[in-house]
Design a protein around this motif. Sequence first.
Motif, mmCIF file in Angstrom:
data_model
loop_
_atom_site.group_PDB
_atom_site.id
_atom_site.type_symbol
_atom_site.label_atom_id
_atom_site.label_comp_id
_atom_site.label_asym_id
_atom_site.label_seq_id
_atom_site.Cartn_x
_atom_site.Cartn_y
_atom_site.Cartn_z
ATOM 1 N N VAL A 89 -2.436 1.019 -10.887
ATOM 2 C CA VAL A 89 -1.657 -0.159 -10.499
ATOM 3 C C VAL A 89 -2.499 -1.084 -9.634
ATOM 4 O O VAL A 89 -3.088 -0.648 -8.641
ATOM 5 N N LEU A 90 -2.556 -2.332 -10.034
ATOM 6 C CA LEU A 90 -3.127 -3.348 -9.147
ATOM 7 C C LEU A 90 -1.958 -3.890 -8.345
ATOM 8 O O LEU A 90 -1.106 -4.595 -8.877
ATOM 9 N N HIS A 91 -1.919 -3.508 -7.065
ATOM 10 C CA HIS A 91 -0.780 -3.895 -6.236
ATOM 11 C C HIS A 91 -0.952 -5.323 -5.733
ATOM 12 O O HIS A 91 -2.030 -5.926 -5.855
ATOM 13 N N ASN A 92 0.102 -5.832 -5.119
ATOM 14 C CA ASN A 92 -0.004 -7.169 -4.550
ATOM 15 C C ASN A 92 -0.710 -7.136 -3.195
ATOM 16 O O ASN A 92 -1.083 -8.177 -2.673
ATOM 17 N N THR A 93 -0.880 -5.956 -2.622
ATOM 18 C CA THR A 93 -1.677 -5.875 -1.385
ATOM 19 C C THR A 93 -2.917 -5.023 -1.661
ATOM 20 O O THR A 93 -2.851 -4.015 -2.372
ATOM 21 N N ASP A 94 -4.034 -5.452 -1.057
ATOM 22 C CA ASP A 94 -5.304 -4.760 -1.323
ATOM 23 C C ASP A 94 -5.284 -3.321 -0.808
ATOM 24 O O ASP A 94 -5.869 -2.424 -1.424
ATOM 25 N N ALA A 95 -4.614 -3.078 0.328
ATOM 26 C CA ALA A 95 -4.623 -1.727 0.913
ATOM 27 C C ALA A 95 -4.038 -0.727 -0.089
ATOM 28 O O ALA A 95 -4.585 0.368 -0.294
ATOM 29 N N GLU A 96 -2.940 -1.118 -0.746
ATOM 30 C CA GLU A 96 -2.316 -0.213 -1.724
ATOM 31 C C GLU A 96 -3.232 -0.017 -2.935
ATOM 32 O O GLU A 96 -3.354 1.086 -3.468
ATOM 33 N N THR A 97 -3.890 -1.107 -3.349
ATOM 34 C CA THR A 97 -4.784 -0.997 -4.518
ATOM 35 C C THR A 97 -5.950 -0.064 -4.202
ATOM 36 O O THR A 97 -6.355 0.748 -5.040
ATOM 37 N N VAL A 98 -6.478 -0.164 -2.976
ATOM 38 C CA VAL A 98 -7.595 0.716 -2.593
ATOM 39 C C VAL A 98 -7.175 2.177 -2.710
ATOM 40 O O VAL A 98 -7.911 3.022 -3.240
ATOM 41 N N ARG A 99 -5.968 2.494 -2.267
ATOM 42 C CA ARG A 99 -5.480 3.882 -2.369
ATOM 43 C C ARG A 99 -5.414 4.318 -3.836
ATOM 44 O O ARG A 99 -5.759 5.430 -4.196
ATOM 45 N N GLU A 100 -4.975 3.395 -4.676
ATOM 46 C CA GLU A 100 -4.856 3.683 -6.107
ATOM 47 C C GLU A 100 -6.244 3.951 -6.719
ATOM 48 O O GLU A 100 -6.436 4.883 -7.495
ATOM 49 N N ILE A 101 -7.211 3.110 -6.331
ATOM 50 C CA ILE A 101 -8.565 3.251 -6.884
ATOM 51 C C ILE A 101 -9.179 4.582 -6.452
ATOM 52 O O ILE A 101 -9.930 5.212 -7.202
ATOM 53 N N ALA A 102 -8.861 5.021 -5.245
ATOM 54 C CA ALA A 102 -9.458 6.254 -4.715
ATOM 55 C C ALA A 102 -9.176 7.444 -5.636
ATOM 56 O O ALA A 102 -9.952 8.405 -5.680
ATOM 57 N N ALA A 103 -8.078 7.393 -6.384
ATOM 58 C CA ALA A 103 -7.763 8.498 -7.299
ATOM 59 C C ALA A 103 -8.777 8.566 -8.442
ATOM 60 O O ALA A 103 -8.942 9.598 -9.091
#
Length: 513
Positions: A89-103
């Motif tokens: 998921v590319l979230h609307n906030t970068d912090a959430e996207t970073v968590r997603e990318i970490a997976a």
Amino acid sequence: MGGGHNGLVAAFYLARAGLRTLVLERRPIVGGACVTEEFAPGFRASPGAYVLSNLRPAIWRDMRLRERGLRVSPAGPSLNLFADGRSFVLHNTDAETVREIAAFSAADARAFPAFKQEMADIGGLLLPTIDHAPGPLRAGLRAARRRRAAERAVELLATSARRYLDARFESEHVKAALGWDAISNTLAGPSEAGTALALVHEHAADPSGAVPWGFVAGGMGEVTRMLADAAREEGAEIRPGAEVERILVDGGRARGVELAGGGAEQARVVVSNADPKRTFLRLCEPGQLPAGFARAIRAYRCEGASLKINLALSGLPAVAGSAAPNGAHRGLIQVTLPLAEMDRHQQDARRGIPAIDPHLEVCFPTVHDPSLAPEGRHVATVGARSQPYRLAGGSWDELRDPVADRVVEQLGHHFPDLPGMVIDREVLSPLDLERRLALTGGHHLHGDMLPDQLFLLRPVRGAAGYRSPVRGLYLCGAGTHPGGGVTGANGRNCARVVVRDLRRPRVRGSAGA
Ligand SMILES: Cc1cc2nc3c(=O)[nH]c(=O)nc-3n(C[C@H](O)[C@H](O)[C@H](O)COP(=O)(O)OP(=O)(O)OC[C@H]3O[C@@H](n4cnc5c(N)ncnc54)[C@H](O)[C@@H]3O)c2cc1C
């Protein structure tokens, strides 16, 4: 000539400047590729644009779109679904996207904030150019000297999406989720030079935050309905069902137009909202253009690359697996594949072979506005990439339905209930888009938006400032700077050029004239 959104915007500003303005639109409705139409009983959608992302703030203000009731429901996070069952998921906030990318990759998660900053810097350099005629090169160079982002901008203009992303990320999933837009409106593959520029469109939001982006209440046709109202209030006459057959040129100067049903309109200035190929190669007589200019327009790349499907659904299909977040249906969902596969699909498409299981973009506008379908029912809008206008074998009239059937089957892997929910559908191949919306080659944006067809080169060098070699004939559509999408910038910039020219002693032609 043409009542697409840019034609309507141009008409508004021309009428406001005190000019007697007549809009001739071939279809029975105005709006061009930005309309809302019933495609199945009780189901409404657009055959063209489905999200509003960059309509210019000056147009919101001058045409009083908020006061007229234009409402945009923000798009949700963007879910990417892969064939291997993973999702991102590319979230609307970068912090959430970073968590997603970490997976997928810790290194990529660390690299993401720098990538976003880079996009913002480059966006800061390029986005302000939207609201002006493509400026003299020296203005761009002055701005470039002031900004460290300039080097990055040059890299972005010159390189491929794949190389740009390879240099920053390692996970193929992450690269696909960040890079799919490179193939949205072209037959070029993500490994081809120039395609990195698409990353800016996707990832560099307007820093002012003043541009609402999302789904329009009532559908995209509400935008053009209100633009038409505003133009009429300024005194423009809008005549739907009036197709221009020929632009009348005499002595190297436009004198008016001849209508398909007979009759003609004389005018001091003709502004064409049609794409460059249609305007110059179909509506002008060959002998009226300088030979070099006509050759350049023939070489302009304007062949579509997508099949559009509107589905009438009995309900809202769930996303397979538990990884899908709440609110996934509110965003643009990408059924995607590694960049290397996109390259292969684009190569096939260039050889005239529609890709099987291509990249798909899917959205559910009825989640934002249930009035677009009967109660409890939904619309899904699907864009299937890597679908050529020119086929190696057969015709789109034969292939339209088999290709659409396969797309619905592909969707079924990710939305298992969807195939059983389809009540009706509308399928628009590139050929259908050409027939219905007068988009030459079925191209969504009146021509590829790669660096060799942008800025001072859109549509071609020497005719990039809305003027043409025919004096008094101007272009105001997506085939001009800053390109396609529902921005209204082309229409507004063009109107300013026309008004400026008319205030001079005589109507000027372009440098190429
Ligand atoms: C399938 C699809 C999906 C898209 N999705 C999006 C999206 O989600 N968001 C987004 O921002 N953009 C999207 N776009 C792109 C966007 O819709 C276009 O770039 C934009 O609408 C172009 O506007 P325009 O006014 O320049 O030209 P057009 O909308 O093409 O208008 C040109 C007008 O000229 C008329 N015309 C042509 N020839 C003649 C003639 N001889 N006589 C009289 N009239 C004539 C046509 O009928 C038309 O009304 C999409 C486009 C397509 C096709």
